[in-house]
Each structure stands twice: as structure tokens, then as C-alpha cells.
Design an enzyme around this catalytic site. Structure first.
Site, PDB file in Angstrom:
ATOM      1  N   ASN A   1       0.845  -1.198   0.000  1.00 51.64           N
ATOM      2  CA  ASN A   1       0.000   0.000   0.000  1.00 51.64           C
ATOM      3  C   ASN A   1       0.878   1.245   0.000  1.00 51.64           C
ATOM      4  O   ASN A   1       2.096   1.153   0.008  1.00 51.64           O
ATOM      5  CB  ASN A   1      -0.947  -0.021   1.208  1.00 51.64           C
ATOM      6  CG  ASN A   1      -0.174  -0.091   2.511  1.00 51.64           C
ATOM      7  OD1 ASN A   1       0.583   0.804   2.853  1.00 51.64           O
ATOM      8  ND2 ASN A   1      -0.333  -1.190   3.237  1.00 51.64           N
TER       9      ASN A   1
ATOM     10  N   ASP B   1      -3.147  -9.814  13.256  1.00 49.70           N
ATOM     11  CA  ASP B   1      -3.327  -8.417  13.662  1.00 49.70           C
ATOM     12  C   ASP B   1      -2.280  -8.139  14.749  1.00 49.70           C
ATOM     13  O   ASP B   1      -2.404  -8.621  15.883  1.00 49.70           O
ATOM     14  CB  ASP B   1      -4.752  -8.197  14.181  1.00 49.70           C
ATOM     15  CG  ASP B   1      -5.024  -6.721  14.425  1.00 49.70           C
ATOM     16  OD1 ASP B   1      -4.146  -6.035  15.001  1.00 49.70           O
ATOM     17  OD2 ASP B   1      -6.091  -6.235  14.026  1.00 49.70           O
TER      18      ASP B   1
ATOM     19  N   PHE C   1      -3.737   3.081  15.449  1.00 52.17           N
ATOM     20  CA  PHE C   1      -4.204   4.113  14.531  1.00 52.17           C
ATOM     21  C   PHE C   1      -5.472   3.625  13.843  1.00 52.17           C
ATOM     22  O   PHE C   1      -5.657   2.425  13.650  1.00 52.17           O
ATOM     23  CB  PHE C   1      -3.121   4.462  13.498  1.00 52.17           C
ATOM     24  CG  PHE C   1      -2.196   5.530  14.002  1.00 52.17           C
ATOM     25  CD1 PHE C   1      -1.270   5.242  14.995  1.00 52.17           C
ATOM     26  CD2 PHE C   1      -2.266   6.836  13.519  1.00 52.17           C
ATOM     27  CE1 PHE C   1      -0.432   6.228  15.494  1.00 52.17           C
ATOM     28  CE2 PHE C   1      -1.436   7.825  14.010  1.00 52.17           C
ATOM     29  CZ  PHE C   1      -0.517   7.522  15.004  1.00 52.17           C
TER      30      PHE C   1
HETATM   31  O1  C5P Z   1      -8.206  -2.824  12.002  1.00 61.25           O
HETATM   32  P1  C5P Z   1      -7.408  -1.762  11.323  1.00 61.25           P
HETATM   33  O2  C5P Z   1      -6.458  -2.293  10.295  1.00 61.25           O
HETATM   34  O3  C5P Z   1      -8.223  -0.616  10.814  1.00 61.25           O
HETATM   35  O4  C5P Z   1      -6.539  -1.156  12.525  1.00 61.25           O
HETATM   36  C1  C5P Z   1      -5.504  -0.260  12.275  1.00 61.25           C
HETATM   37  C2  C5P Z   1      -4.523  -0.356  13.402  1.00 61.25           C
HETATM   38  O5  C5P Z   1      -4.145  -1.715  13.617  1.00 61.25           O
HETATM   39  C3  C5P Z   1      -3.229   0.354  13.085  1.00 61.25           C
HETATM   40  O6  C5P Z   1      -2.698   0.834  14.314  1.00 61.25           O
HETATM   41  C4  C5P Z   1      -2.349  -0.737  12.503  1.00 61.25           C
HETATM   42  O7  C5P Z   1      -0.982  -0.468  12.692  1.00 61.25           O
HETATM   43  C5  C5P Z   1      -2.787  -1.942  13.309  1.00 61.25           C
HETATM   44  N1  C5P Z   1      -2.739  -3.215  12.579  1.00 61.25           N
HETATM   45  C6  C5P Z   1      -1.830  -4.175  12.941  1.00 61.25           C
HETATM   46  N2  C5P Z   1      -1.808  -5.383  12.301  1.00 61.25           N
HETATM   47  C7  C5P Z   1      -2.679  -5.640  11.299  1.00 61.25           C
HETATM   48  C8  C5P Z   1      -3.606  -4.660  10.916  1.00 61.25           C
HETATM   49  C9  C5P Z   1      -3.613  -3.453  11.566  1.00 61.25           C
HETATM   50  O8  C5P Z   1      -1.024  -3.948  13.846  1.00 61.25           O
HETATM   51  N3  C5P Z   1      -2.636  -6.820  10.686  1.00 61.25           N
END
Ligand code: C5P
Length: 404
Positions: free
Chosen positions: A215, A309, A326
């Protein structure tokens, strides 16, 4: 100059750069103050600077030989220029002329001072001093914006009467003020000794040996937070996806590519505060082809599987750090941010608009605005440069972290 002695300068190694300008004579006063405060000072002057003040004066005041040229065998034998760049804990260029700022911005290394600035990992401060028209010239302003964006700290200039008789912005900040700023630079920050782990940038999920899914995240926000945390005294680990950004001074950087690598690097030490700023790819190809996928069929499909995540994993750890996530949203900023706070069991969410409502901020931009949300409160941080925003965000994080 004030008689009260600075207290945080004791034993600090400060490299003072002096470039050509009438304010160069004031650098002598700064050296005197730094030495009185207990700092070790080494002075490097540009060729133009020695037209305004003699190296002898600065040698006597600093107690160390003053260097000007890049190619001086006698000086190089005592302390080579790379050694000198490593020696410095802080580089202060005062006065910084328009020419010096331009050369610094261009990444030139055509004299000793610019070479040292390029070779050092210490924070660089510039105190501009020039005629107001030169300061206000579009190209000077662009250079200053570019330097700030790369983490160079700019003190001043002040406004007032100038040596050329004009009145306006361009005067060097007074030595007493510069001294106070140097002193507070070394003051114990509110995050002194606190381990902070930060993720930044995108991740890359391999499709085959030459292709990946990723991205547009630039990593700027995460790098700015890492820099601000280090300046507040934290021990910072920055786990970075592939980005073209320099490592902020005093930060330990761990480069990774995929979400799985990022998770592993984070779990090695999630810190006492964990700030997830990375735009982690939510999915990765179920299988990575070991050879380049050949063009043949009209249509092919790629099966994707969910990535871990990272943020939720860290927040669910036993003895989890203070976790900040975030949330980039296109609608219902606060409700969605609050939802993320609860679902992922976070201590704080920093929500921001993306897409049409972002108005130029967000991904890849140098500016952003954030809405901070925690269980029983929230605070809006208005749009500003990501460096300033990072500092304000951390001020709130520090408050919440200390109350936890
Ligand atoms: O659920 P979403 O992707 O919208 O959440 C965003 C937050 O979760 C950001 O702080 C991002 O760094 C973190 N994130 C993460 N691992 C993922 C997806 C998102 O740490 N696989």
C-alpha cells in the site's frame, strides 16, 4: 547572558558549526556559555566564517583546535572527520547562512561542516541568520521546510533590526536563548528510560519472487513518532516496513517486509508503550510461488489469507504494554475509532480521516490531524506538520501512560 548556569550540559559533546555571516561573532558567546555549563565543544568553521571571526578566538574559548578545511593532514591525524561526526552528541550550526542551508538541504559535502552534517547520526540544529529578503526567498523557505521534514531542528530566526539596517525576520536567535535551548535539549525527557516500540510504513506480501501486494503508506508518521519519542528520552525500537526514510537519531531500527516478520520483530520486545502506526496489509497470498508467475491465461485468481493483527496480538499479551493503535477512517471517525479501542482492547486510538475528508493530510502527506480517543476521554489534535503532531500525540500518551 543570565548568570544562572545551565545544568544539563555537563559532559555533553557539542559540535558547533559556524557559517559565514555577521552573527558569527555571537558564536563566541555561545561557546563560552556552553563551556561554562560543562559541555565539551569542538568548533568547525566554514571558509566564509573566518572572514567574520578568527579561529583563534574560538580556539581559546572552546579549549580545542578549530577546524576549517576538509583536507588537513595534521587535524585528521588527531581526530578524523568521521570520528568527529561520531563524537558529537549534538551538532549546532549558528549562524546558519542561506548558503549553508542550501548546501545542507542539497546533501552536499563540499566542505568540512557539510561533510560532518552528512556523516553524523546526532541531531542537527540550525540557527538561521541572514538578511530578511534572503530568509523570505521562496528557495530558502523550501530548503527550510525540506530540512525540517528530514528532522533538522530549526531555532529561529528572530525578528528585529538587522546588520544591513533592515527590519524583519532573519536575525540569529541570541546566544543566551540558544544556550537555553541546548540545555533543554539534554534535559531528562518525560519518557526517560521507557522502552517504546513503534511500527511504521507498509508491509509487503510476496506473490512470487518479483511481485508483492502493498500500500501507499510512507512511514512518515511512525518515523516522526519514533524521533519525538527518542527526543523525550525513550529507548525506541522502530520496526519499519519498506520505506525510503532515514533512521531518526538515537532510534534502533529493525527493517522488515511482511506482516509476519513485523509481528515477530515486535514480539521480540513490544516495549512498555507500543504504538502501531504501520499500514499492515490485512491479507497475504495463501501461497507464494517460488518462481515468477508466467503470463498465460486471460484471468487468474489469487487466494488471500488473513494476516495476524499485530496490534490486537500485542494488546492481548499478558502484561501488555500501553497500546496505541491508529484508525484511518472515511466515515464516523469517532464511533469507528471507539469501536477499535474496544474490539482490540487498546489504551488509545489515534483516528484520522483518509480519502475525501482528509483534505490533503494522511498518507504520504507531511501534515495530518488526529482525534485521540481513550476509554473515558478524547482530544482533538488539529492539523499540523507530522513532527509537531508526533510530539503532541506523545504528550497525551505520556499523561495516560503515567496514570495507568
Ligand atoms: O483494524 P485496522 O487495520 O483498521 O486497525 C488499524 C490499526 O491496527 C493500526 O494501528 C495498525 O498499525 C494496526 N494493525 C496491525 N496489524 C494488522 C492490521 C492493523 O497492527 N494486521
Amino acid at each position: 547572558m543570565s548568570e544562572s548556569l545551565p545544568t544539563n550540559l555537563q559532559g555533553r559533546r557539542i559540535l558547533l558549526g559556524i557559517s559565514g555571516g555577521i552573527a558569527a561573532y555571537k558564536a563566541a558567546e555561545l561557546v563560552r556559555g556552553l563551556r561554562k555549563g560543562g559541555a565539551e565543544v569542538r568548533v568547525v568553521m566554514t571558509e566564509a566564517a573566518i572572514e567574520f571571526v578568527t579561529p583563534m578566538t574560538l580556539q581559546a574559548l572552546s579549549g580545542n583546535p578549530v577546524r576549517v578545511g576538509l583536507f588537513d593532514p595534521a587535524h585528521e591525524a588527531v581526530m578524523g572527520h568521521i570520528e568527529l561526526a561520531r563524537w558529537a552528541e549534538l551538532v549546532v550550526v549558528a549562524p546558519a547562512s542561506a548558503d549553508f542551508l542550501a548546501r545542507l538541504h542539497a546533501g552536499m559535502a563540499n566542505d568540512l561542516l557539510t561533510t560532518l552534517c552528512l556523516a553524523t547520526t546526532a541531531p542537527i540544529v540550525v540557527a538561521p541568520a541572514m538578511n530578511r529578503q534572503m530568509w523570505q526567498a521562496a528557495v530558502t523557505q523550501q530548503n527550510v521546510v525540506g530540512l525540517r521534514g528530514r528532522g533538522v531542528i530549526v531555532w529561529g530566526p528572530a525578528e528585529g533590526e538587522q546588520a544591513c539596517g533592515e527590519v524583519g525576520p532573519g536575525r540569529m536567535v541570541e546566544p543566551a536563548e540558544l544556550l537555553a535551548q541546548c540545555d533543554s535539549h539534554f534535559a531528562d525527557g518525560p519518557l526517560k528510560g521507557v522502552r517504546v516500540t513503534i511500527t511504521a510504513g507498509p508491509t509487503r506480501e510476496a506473490v512470487d519472487p518479483v511481485r508483492f501486494i502493498s500500500n501507499h503508506s510512507s512511514g512518515k508518521m511512525g518515523f516522526a513518532i519514533a524521533e519525538a519519542a527518542a527526543q523525550m528520552g525513550a529507548e525506541v525500537r522502530l520496526v519499519a516496513g519498506p520505506v525510503a526514510l532515514p533512521t531518526p537519531a538515537g532510534v534502533e531500527r529493525i527493517d522488515v517486509e511482511s506482516a509476519e516478520q513485523m509481528l515477530e520483530a515486535v514480539l521480540a520486545d513490544p516495549g512498555e508503550i507500543f504504538i502501531a502506526c504501520a499500514a499492515v496489509a490485512d491479507y497475504r497470498p495463501a501461497e507464494v510461488a517460488d518462481k515468477k508467475v508466467k503470463k498465460s491465461a486471460e484471468e487468474i485468481s489469487l487466494q488471500l489469507v488473513r494476516n495476524p493483527d499485530i496490534l490486537a496480538t500485542v494488546a492481548a499479551l499478558e502484561g501488555a504494554p500501553f497500546t496505541v493503535g491508529f484508525a484511518a477512517e472515511t466515515e464516523n471517525l469517532i464511533e469507528n475509532g471507539r469501536g477499535k479501542l474496544q474490539n482490540k482492547r487498546l489504551d488509545m486510538v489515534a483516528a484520522n480521516w483518509v480519502g475525501a475528508r482528509a483534505a490533503g493530510g494522511g498518507f504520504n502527506s507531511d501534515e495530518n490531524a488526529l482525534q485521540l480517543i481513550w476509554h473515558d476521554g478524547e482530544e482533538a489534535l488539529p492539523r499540523c506538520h507530522k513532527h509537531e503532531l508526533a510530539r503532541r500525540l506523545l504528550e497525551v500518551v505520556v499523561r495516560r501512560f503515567q496514570q495507568r
